[in-house]
Design an enzyme around this catalytic site. Sequence first.
Site, PDB file in Angstrom:
ATOM      1  N   PHE A 297     -13.869   0.626  -6.788  1.00  0.00           N
ATOM      2  CA  PHE A 297     -12.369   0.247  -6.177  1.00  0.00           C
ATOM      3  C   PHE A 297     -12.466  -0.922  -4.947  1.00  0.00           C
ATOM      4  O   PHE A 297     -13.352  -0.425  -4.190  1.00  0.00           O
ATOM      5  CB  PHE A 297     -11.691   1.156  -5.960  1.00  0.00           C
ATOM      6  CG  PHE A 297     -10.177   1.124  -5.706  1.00  0.00           C
ATOM      7  CD1 PHE A 297      -9.224   1.108  -6.646  1.00  0.00           C
ATOM      8  CD2 PHE A 297      -9.788   0.696  -4.377  1.00  0.00           C
ATOM      9  CE1 PHE A 297      -7.887   0.883  -6.541  1.00  0.00           C
ATOM     10  CE2 PHE A 297      -8.378   0.538  -4.048  1.00  0.00           C
ATOM     11  CZ  PHE A 297      -7.485   0.629  -5.277  1.00  0.00           C
TER      12      PHE A 297
ATOM     13  N   ASP B 122     -16.323   9.459  -4.035  1.00  0.00           N
ATOM     14  CA  ASP B 122     -14.916   9.065  -4.140  1.00  0.00           C
ATOM     15  C   ASP B 122     -14.115   9.600  -5.344  1.00  0.00           C
ATOM     16  O   ASP B 122     -14.559   9.364  -6.343  1.00  0.00           O
ATOM     17  CB  ASP B 122     -14.556   7.459  -4.012  1.00  0.00           C
ATOM     18  CG  ASP B 122     -13.094   7.203  -3.781  1.00  0.00           C
ATOM     19  OD1 ASP B 122     -12.270   8.013  -4.232  1.00  0.00           O
ATOM     20  OD2 ASP B 122     -12.916   6.039  -3.352  1.00  0.00           O
TER      21      ASP B 122
ATOM     22  N   TYR C 279      -2.050  11.109  -4.300  1.00  0.00           N
ATOM     23  CA  TYR C 279      -0.790  10.520  -4.876  1.00  0.00           C
ATOM     24  C   TYR C 279      -1.222  10.083  -6.251  1.00  0.00           C
ATOM     25  O   TYR C 279      -0.308   9.514  -6.963  1.00  0.00           O
ATOM     26  CB  TYR C 279      -0.384   9.279  -4.143  1.00  0.00           C
ATOM     27  CG  TYR C 279      -1.197   8.311  -3.787  1.00  0.00           C
ATOM     28  CD1 TYR C 279      -1.515   7.206  -4.732  1.00  0.00           C
ATOM     29  CD2 TYR C 279      -1.912   8.252  -2.674  1.00  0.00           C
ATOM     30  CE1 TYR C 279      -2.734   6.236  -4.452  1.00  0.00           C
ATOM     31  CE2 TYR C 279      -2.842   7.110  -2.297  1.00  0.00           C
ATOM     32  CZ  TYR C 279      -3.138   6.248  -3.031  1.00  0.00           C
ATOM     33  OH  TYR C 279      -3.907   5.166  -2.945  1.00  0.00           O
ATOM     34  N   LYS C 280      -2.439  10.432  -6.701  1.00  0.00           N
ATOM     35  CA  LYS C 280      -2.647   9.969  -8.287  1.00  0.00           C
ATOM     36  C   LYS C 280      -2.547  11.362  -9.135  1.00  0.00           C
ATOM     37  O   LYS C 280      -1.453  11.809  -9.244  1.00  0.00           O
ATOM     38  CB  LYS C 280      -4.093   9.453  -8.436  1.00  0.00           C
ATOM     39  CG  LYS C 280      -3.995   8.060  -7.759  1.00  0.00           C
ATOM     40  CD  LYS C 280      -5.472   7.206  -7.664  1.00  0.00           C
ATOM     41  CE  LYS C 280      -5.369   5.966  -6.868  1.00  0.00           C
ATOM     42  NZ  LYS C 280      -6.426   5.348  -6.589  1.00  0.00           N
TER      43      LYS C 280
ATOM     44  N   ARG D 265      -3.867  -0.579 -18.892  1.00  0.00           N
ATOM     45  CA  ARG D 265      -4.669   0.691 -18.420  1.00  0.00           C
ATOM     46  C   ARG D 265      -3.534   1.846 -18.613  1.00  0.00           C
ATOM     47  O   ARG D 265      -2.507   1.766 -18.349  1.00  0.00           O
ATOM     48  CB  ARG D 265      -4.765   0.798 -16.922  1.00  0.00           C
ATOM     49  CG  ARG D 265      -5.851   1.795 -16.393  1.00  0.00           C
ATOM     50  CD  ARG D 265      -6.366   1.684 -14.910  1.00  0.00           C
ATOM     51  NE  ARG D 265      -5.168   1.556 -14.007  1.00  0.00           N
ATOM     52  CZ  ARG D 265      -5.321   1.858 -12.838  1.00  0.00           C
ATOM     53  NH1 ARG D 265      -6.433   2.190 -12.330  1.00  0.00           N
ATOM     54  NH2 ARG D 265      -4.169   1.724 -12.170  1.00  0.00           N
TER      55      ARG D 265
END
Length: 423
Positions: free
Chosen positions: A136, A208, A233-234, A382
Amino acid sequence: MTIASTEPLTRAACEQADAQDPLAGYRSEFALPEGVIYLDGNSLGALPRAAVERGGTVLAEEWGRDLIGSWNKNHWFELPVRIGEKLNRLLGGGDGGCVATDTTSVNLFKALAAALRIQAEDAPERTVIVSERENFPTDLYITEGLIELLGAGHELRLIDAPGELDGALGADVAVVLLTQVNYRTGALWDMVETTRRIHDAGALAVWDLCHSAGAVPISLAGDGADFAVGCTYKYLNGGPGSPAFIWASSRHLGRAVSPLSGWWSHAKPFDMAPGYAPAADARKFLVGTQPILSMATMEVGVDLALSVDQDALRAKSLELTGLFIRLVEERLPGHPLTLITPREERLRGSHVSFRHPEGYAVMKALIDQGVIGDYREPEVLRFGVTPLYLGYADIWDAVETLRRVLDDELWRAPAYQTREAVT
Ligand SMILES: *Cc1c(COP(=O)(O)O)cnc(C)c1O
């Protein structure tokens, strides 16, 4: 029986799988709009119903009525530590320390700096940070920024494929920074085996967990991780911009130094002492005053995650992602869709990605049909699969909608050809 081996694969078979799903009850814990199939929980999780009430209470009663007394009376001051302890349990952190705070980007800066400092003391000849070019972007940007701040001497070494890791692990490597599940492809690193290789090479492992916390069973202490960061928040359904977390192994916690020596990391913040003395525990990774509103509602998502059997969650996640892949391949032949997610279950996280040359327009058309996934460069559709609020028939319906968008070329409409700021 698993859905992957069901013949023939029908919507009725999916409904039957839903009827037997031990996690089906979790769906009612979430407030999802009617007529929407939400396949973007890997970017912003759905709203837990209980978070609405919690948010109302924190606003009206704790802030509105109790005002500043809430730091003590309503335990605001302890929130980052209390939630950190819950996350430590969820992530198998053992005797390590975890706090909920700041963003993943900021926590990554702290974790990398702490890991580099340990190596600077133990093995000063080690100055290289290894990561993946496909990581990322913020992970690489933060690493580059830290290297620049540290001045000459450090270097970022990027690998282009997992198979290149061993070749990159020279005697000059201080830290390896890997994201357990790749945000684009959904590829999953084997944490225990990879960490062992990193340690064998004399380096420290910073993981991560942004795309794995709440989606994949994690055992940070058991797998030997040194430091970890991740967002809430995912898959943890903490809410937009909810605080992230940082974890340090018990091997490093006492000695780790955070580069952001804010007052909340002080051993006794309210002594207001002129000199800095860091807390001995994970509070050392706090910086300043916490976003209490966001943190309080985020705790609801963490509590939900903690109430779920992580192995059952993983089993359903693999079933649903496997079903998605199988349905696309069986029912959408002839379309230029290329699977970029590993087929092999042990190598797959909880989302599925396909390339399509018109990916951006296809995703916009699909969203207008009530199936919300997202688009990532280049050409990637995705689909995040959150087992807590998605079922088998949802996957069937989502793929059928994708089929309609492609068969009827709905994506060709002019409205779908222009990019918005957030894709
Ligand atoms: C989502 C994500 C981030 C987000 O970082 P923020 O600082 O919370 O914006 C970072 N790293 C990875 C791997 C991610 O998937």
